[in-house]
Design an enzyme around this catalytic site. Structure first.
Site, PDB file in Angstrom:
ATOM      1  N   GLU A  80       0.853  -1.193   0.000  1.00  0.00           N
ATOM      2  CA  GLU A  80       0.000   0.000   0.000  1.00  0.00           C
ATOM      3  C   GLU A  80       0.889   1.244   0.000  1.00  0.00           C
ATOM      4  O   GLU A  80       0.462   2.329   0.358  1.00  0.00           O
ATOM      5  CB  GLU A  80      -0.981  -0.016   1.167  1.00  0.00           C
ATOM      6  CG  GLU A  80      -0.352  -0.256   2.520  1.00  0.00           C
ATOM      7  CD  GLU A  80      -1.389  -0.318   3.627  1.00  0.00           C
ATOM      8  OE1 GLU A  80      -2.171   0.632   3.755  1.00  0.00           O
ATOM      9  OE2 GLU A  80      -1.407  -1.325   4.365  1.00  0.00           O
ATOM     10  N   CYS A 123      -3.265  -3.723   4.379  1.00  0.00           N
ATOM     11  CA  CYS A 123      -2.283  -4.692   4.891  1.00  0.00           C
ATOM     12  C   CYS A 123      -2.600  -6.129   4.468  1.00  0.00           C
ATOM     13  O   CYS A 123      -1.870  -7.057   4.837  1.00  0.00           O
ATOM     14  CB  CYS A 123      -2.200  -4.606   6.407  1.00  0.00           C
ATOM     15  SG  CYS A 123      -1.909  -2.937   6.985  1.00  0.00           S
ATOM     16  N   THR A 139       3.169   3.985  15.636  1.00  0.00           N
ATOM     17  CA  THR A 139       2.865   2.720  14.946  1.00  0.00           C
ATOM     18  C   THR A 139       3.343   2.749  13.493  1.00  0.00           C
ATOM     19  O   THR A 139       2.786   2.074  12.646  1.00  0.00           O
ATOM     20  CB  THR A 139       1.355   2.384  15.029  1.00  0.00           C
ATOM     21  OG1 THR A 139       0.605   3.406  14.346  1.00  0.00           O
ATOM     22  CG2 THR A 139       0.869   2.314  16.453  1.00  0.00           C
ATOM     23  N   SER A 169     -10.473   1.708  14.122  1.00  0.00           N
ATOM     24  CA  SER A 169      -9.669   0.668  13.454  1.00  0.00           C
ATOM     25  C   SER A 169      -9.363  -0.472  14.422  1.00  0.00           C
ATOM     26  O   SER A 169      -9.409  -1.647  14.037  1.00  0.00           O
ATOM     27  CB  SER A 169      -8.390   1.261  12.861  1.00  0.00           C
ATOM     28  OG  SER A 169      -7.460   1.611  13.861  1.00  0.00           O
ATOM     29  N   HIS A 192      -1.694 -10.144  12.135  1.00  0.00           N
ATOM     30  CA  HIS A 192      -1.243  -8.887  11.546  1.00  0.00           C
ATOM     31  C   HIS A 192      -0.955  -7.964  12.727  1.00  0.00           C
ATOM     32  O   HIS A 192      -1.803  -7.804  13.611  1.00  0.00           O
ATOM     33  CB  HIS A 192      -2.324  -8.271  10.649  1.00  0.00           C
ATOM     34  CG  HIS A 192      -2.050  -6.835  10.346  1.00  0.00           C
ATOM     35  ND1 HIS A 192      -0.896  -6.431   9.724  1.00  0.00           N
ATOM     36  CD2 HIS A 192      -2.733  -5.698  10.629  1.00  0.00           C
ATOM     37  CE1 HIS A 192      -0.894  -5.111   9.616  1.00  0.00           C
ATOM     38  NE2 HIS A 192      -1.998  -4.642  10.162  1.00  0.00           N
ATOM     39  N   LYS A 195      -4.695  -8.034  22.132  1.00  0.00           N
ATOM     40  CA  LYS A 195      -6.077  -7.659  22.453  1.00  0.00           C
ATOM     41  C   LYS A 195      -7.057  -8.601  21.769  1.00  0.00           C
ATOM     42  O   LYS A 195      -8.062  -9.006  22.360  1.00  0.00           O
ATOM     43  CB  LYS A 195      -6.368  -6.235  21.955  1.00  0.00           C
ATOM     44  CG  LYS A 195      -5.704  -5.146  22.738  1.00  0.00           C
ATOM     45  CD  LYS A 195      -6.246  -3.831  22.204  1.00  0.00           C
ATOM     46  CE  LYS A 195      -5.436  -2.665  22.678  1.00  0.00           C
ATOM     47  NZ  LYS A 195      -6.175  -1.423  22.608  1.00  0.00           N
ATOM     48  N   ASN A 220       5.241  -1.263  12.252  1.00  0.00           N
ATOM     49  CA  ASN A 220       4.257  -1.775  11.302  1.00  0.00           C
ATOM     50  C   ASN A 220       4.858  -1.783   9.899  1.00  0.00           C
ATOM     51  O   ASN A 220       5.342  -0.762   9.423  1.00  0.00           O
ATOM     52  CB  ASN A 220       3.002  -0.882  11.331  1.00  0.00           C
ATOM     53  CG  ASN A 220       1.813  -1.549  10.634  1.00  0.00           C
ATOM     54  OD1 ASN A 220       1.934  -2.638  10.070  1.00  0.00           O
ATOM     55  ND2 ASN A 220       0.665  -0.897  10.684  1.00  0.00           N
ATOM     56  N   SER A 253      -7.165  -2.891   6.513  1.00  0.00           N
ATOM     57  CA  SER A 253      -8.214  -1.896   6.765  1.00  0.00           C
ATOM     58  C   SER A 253      -9.006  -1.604   5.513  1.00  0.00           C
ATOM     59  O   SER A 253      -8.511  -1.709   4.386  1.00  0.00           O
ATOM     60  CB  SER A 253      -7.582  -0.599   7.265  1.00  0.00           C
ATOM     61  OG  SER A 253      -7.106  -0.774   8.564  1.00  0.00           O
TER      62      SER A 253
HETATM   63  N1  CAA Z   1       1.737   3.018  30.628  1.00  0.00           N
HETATM   64  C1  CAA Z   1       1.229   1.908  30.071  1.00  0.00           C
HETATM   65  N2  CAA Z   1       0.207   1.926  29.142  1.00  0.00           N
HETATM   66  C2  CAA Z   1      -0.278   3.133  28.794  1.00  0.00           C
HETATM   67  C3  CAA Z   1       0.225   4.337  29.341  1.00  0.00           C
HETATM   68  C4  CAA Z   1       1.272   4.247  30.306  1.00  0.00           C
HETATM   69  N3  CAA Z   1       1.811   5.340  30.851  1.00  0.00           N
HETATM   70  N4  CAA Z   1      -0.464   5.346  28.785  1.00  0.00           N
HETATM   71  C5  CAA Z   1      -1.365   4.804  27.922  1.00  0.00           C
HETATM   72  N5  CAA Z   1      -1.250   3.471  27.938  1.00  0.00           N
HETATM   73  C6  CAA Z   1      -2.011   2.484  27.140  1.00  0.00           C
HETATM   74  C7  CAA Z   1      -3.469   2.795  27.045  1.00  0.00           C
HETATM   75  O1  CAA Z   1      -4.179   2.372  28.197  1.00  0.00           O
HETATM   76  C8  CAA Z   1      -3.816   1.986  25.813  1.00  0.00           C
HETATM   77  O2  CAA Z   1      -3.922   0.622  26.141  1.00  0.00           O
HETATM   78  P1  CAA Z   1      -5.246  -0.225  25.759  1.00  0.00           P
HETATM   79  O3  CAA Z   1      -5.438  -0.010  24.286  1.00  0.00           O
HETATM   80  O4  CAA Z   1      -4.881  -1.606  26.127  1.00  0.00           O
HETATM   81  O5  CAA Z   1      -6.337   0.374  26.557  1.00  0.00           O
HETATM   82  C9  CAA Z   1      -2.583   2.112  24.930  1.00  0.00           C
HETATM   83  O6  CAA Z   1      -1.540   2.556  25.798  1.00  0.00           O
HETATM   84  C10 CAA Z   1      -2.728   3.103  23.803  1.00  0.00           C
HETATM   85  O7  CAA Z   1      -3.225   4.291  24.357  1.00  0.00           O
HETATM   86  P2  CAA Z   1      -4.323   5.150  23.601  1.00  0.00           P
HETATM   87  O8  CAA Z   1      -5.459   4.276  23.174  1.00  0.00           O
HETATM   88  O9  CAA Z   1      -4.627   6.353  24.398  1.00  0.00           O
HETATM   89  O10 CAA Z   1      -3.444   5.562  22.330  1.00  0.00           O
HETATM   90  P3  CAA Z   1      -3.742   6.585  21.194  1.00  0.00           P
HETATM   91  O11 CAA Z   1      -5.196   6.879  21.092  1.00  0.00           O
HETATM   92  O12 CAA Z   1      -2.826   7.740  21.363  1.00  0.00           O
HETATM   93  O13 CAA Z   1      -3.271   5.780  19.879  1.00  0.00           O
HETATM   94  C11 CAA Z   1      -3.650   4.068  18.271  1.00  0.00           C
HETATM   95  C12 CAA Z   1      -3.289   4.393  19.721  1.00  0.00           C
HETATM   96  C13 CAA Z   1      -5.134   4.326  18.049  1.00  0.00           C
HETATM   97  C14 CAA Z   1      -3.322   2.602  17.989  1.00  0.00           C
HETATM   98  C15 CAA Z   1      -2.810   4.984  17.313  1.00  0.00           C
HETATM   99  O14 CAA Z   1      -1.454   4.727  17.475  1.00  0.00           O
HETATM  100  C16 CAA Z   1      -3.181   4.815  15.850  1.00  0.00           C
HETATM  101  O15 CAA Z   1      -4.121   5.425  15.361  1.00  0.00           O
HETATM  102  N6  CAA Z   1      -2.412   3.957  15.092  1.00  0.00           N
HETATM  103  C17 CAA Z   1      -2.670   3.696  13.689  1.00  0.00           C
HETATM  104  C18 CAA Z   1      -3.873   2.820  13.459  1.00  0.00           C
HETATM  105  C19 CAA Z   1      -3.668   1.383  13.869  1.00  0.00           C
HETATM  106  O16 CAA Z   1      -2.558   0.904  14.004  1.00  0.00           O
HETATM  107  N7  CAA Z   1      -4.784   0.667  14.034  1.00  0.00           N
HETATM  108  C20 CAA Z   1      -4.726  -0.750  14.338  1.00  0.00           C
HETATM  109  C21 CAA Z   1      -5.870  -1.514  13.730  1.00  0.00           C
HETATM  110  S1  CAA Z   1      -5.991  -1.192  11.972  1.00  0.00           S
HETATM  111  C22 CAA Z   1      -4.842  -2.237  11.267  1.00  0.00           C
HETATM  112  O17 CAA Z   1      -4.390  -3.162  11.868  1.00  0.00           O
HETATM  113  C23 CAA Z   1      -4.387  -1.940   9.873  1.00  0.00           C
HETATM  114  C24 CAA Z   1      -3.072  -1.249   9.927  1.00  0.00           C
HETATM  115  O18 CAA Z   1      -2.021  -1.860   9.875  1.00  0.00           O
HETATM  116  C25 CAA Z   1      -3.085   0.221  10.067  1.00  0.00           C
END
Ligand code: CAA
Length: 389
Positions: free
Chosen positions: A79, A111, A152, A201, A233, A242, A275, A308
């Site tokens: 991609e 992906c 990521t 996502s 993945h 998770k 990733n 996705s």
């Molecule tokens: N110590 C330990 N853990 C902590 C922490 C700390 N001090 N602070 C936060 N965390 C944890 C949170 O509790 C959370 O854990 P859980 O998910 O288990 O609850 C984790 O860290 C992440 O925190 P947030 O959810 O607040 O993180 P965020 O909103 O800033 O971003 C994300 C996380 C949404 C994955 C972001 O990085 C993102 O958008 N990434 C790109 C999209 C992605 O990867 N999506 C995955 C599914 S889609 C897919 O698989 C296709 C692909 O390849 C893209």
């Protein structure tokens, strides 16, 4: 006839960022990245690496003269394509010196592209048992500096040869797949960075996993106890965990322990690369095979692919006798051992460095990149690739 993965290789760029330092620079608690997201290091692509060079470098280490003669289909899952028209597969075909009577195409579905490639390759081998198919999963994940997705990102490629009588893994035929039109992650053609609805996502990834897993159990009659490990993945290493946790209670305790332990081993490489989109699931498989020394031949591995947009698939493979002899463990270890850390400032400068958008010619400094195959510049809007060896 058995069909499956005969060889598997991997390549990541020679530079990386330390995730704790990235967190500090972004004023974020480092444990969020290392524990919450589950990433320790993130590969960074220099301007001399694109999806074509990453794929070609991954394939270079596994391919021999017999493969060069027998490969008649190159499928490039990506991609991060470099051209809206010409496929990355054609460049890789030339860079590897493959025989000319071959098909070469690019497959896109986020992906999921390399998984689509593998399934197409299985069909091709079923009709042409003497031939071999080269399947590539190659990407540079870019969300942007200071974005939620930044932690990521990553860059790298996996190359696999699919053939009859495979020496590493036979792919079984209980596949379950699913498509649903959703906007969880996408990259419009005018953007070099992905757009993402992060939380959505994550939810959709788990929903797709649950749906294909349930359907897989009914279709195959298999369950968690039949799996030595499940590879996922991995957009980041916490994501697969998770998903696994949503089904793990179905299994007896000894199976739960085994799956959780093997999950950790299957994420080791990804934790230090980030990733790589199409290649991520196969990097996880490689991580399991290469880092778990007592993984027995004959065991079944489950695999969950998610692209996705979205397409998901669950399928399985069985490890073949003496499969370990056909892995490239030392050269992969060398990739990790010889990588250099860059500072956050250096990473930011590399991230912002792009080829001229007006099509002007450019000559790149290829000496700073130790990879065999590099992008040396552009001339008349054509990318110039060099094999230094
Ligand atoms: N110590 C330990 N853990 C902590 C922490 C700390 N001090 N602070 C936060 N965390 C944890 C949170 O509790 C959370 O854990 P859980 O998910 O288990 O609850 C984790 O860290 C992440 O925190 P947030 O959810 O607040 O993180 P965020 O909103 O800033 O971003 C994300 C996380 C949404 C994955 C972001 O990085 C993102 O958008 N990434 C790109 C999209 C992605 O990867 N999506 C995955 C599914 S889609 C897919 O698989 C296709 C692909 O390849 C893209």
């Amino acid at each position: 006839m058995k069909i499956g993965i005969d060889k598997i290789g991997f390549y990541a760029p020679h530079i990386y960022v330390d995730m704790e330092k990235l967190a500090e620079a972004r004023d974020i608690e480092p444990a969020k990245f290392t524990v919450g997201i589950g990433q320790s290091q993130m590969a960074v692509a220099p301007i001399t690496q694109d999806s074509v060079t990453l794929a070609a470098n991954a394939a270079l280490e596994i391919i021999d003269d017999e493969d060069r003669e027998k490969i008649d289909f190159v499928i490039f899952g990506s991609e991060s394509g470099i051209d809206h028209s010409k496929s990355g597969a054609v460049y890789v075909h030339q860079l590897l010196g493959l025989q000319p009577q071959a098909r070469a195409v690019e497959v896109k579905q986020a992906c999921y592209g390399a998984t689509a490639g593998i399934q197409m390759a299985k069909g091709h081998i079923a009709l042409n048992p003497e031939s071999k198919v080269l399947v590539l999963g190659s990407d540079i994940a870019r969300y942007g500096l200071n974005t939620a997705g930044e932690s990521t990102q990553g860059a790298g490629a996996v190359a696999m040869i699919i053939s009859a009588n495979p020496r590493i893994m036979e792919l079984e035929n209980h596949n379950v797949y699913l498509t649903n039109d959703i906007m969880d992650f996408w990259r419009p053609i005018y953007s070099d960075k992905a757009f993402v609805d992060g939380k959505f996502s994550n939810e959709q990834y788990i929903l797709f996993f649950n749906k294909v897993w349930e359907a897989f159990k009914s279709k195959s009659g298999l369950n968690l106890s039949d799996m030595e490990a499940i590879c996922y993945h991995l957009p980041y290493t916490k994501m697969g965990l998770k998903a696994l946790r949503t089904v793990i209670d179905e299994a007896p305790e000894e199976v739960r322990e085994r799956l959780l332990e093997n999950y950790q081993i299957s994420t080791q490489y990804n934790r230090n690369v980030g990733n790589i989109y199409t290649g991520s699931l196969y990097l996880s498989l490689l991580s399991l095979l290469e880092n778990k020394e007592d993984l027995k031949e004959g065991v079944r591995i489950g695999m969950f692919s998610y692209g996705s947009g979205a397409v998901g698939e669950f399928f399985t493979g069985v490890l073949q006798p003496n499969y370990r002899e056909h892995l490239h463990i030392e050269s992969h270890q060398r990739i990790f051992d010889t990588r250099k850390e860059v500072t956050i400032e250096e990473y930011e400068a590399i991230f912002e460095e792009t080829l001229p958008r007006d099509g002007a010619d450019i000559e790149l400094n290829i000496e700073q990149d130790p990879a065999s195959i590099v992008l040396s510049g552009t001339v008349d809007n054509k990318r110039q690739y060099v094999n230094k060896n």
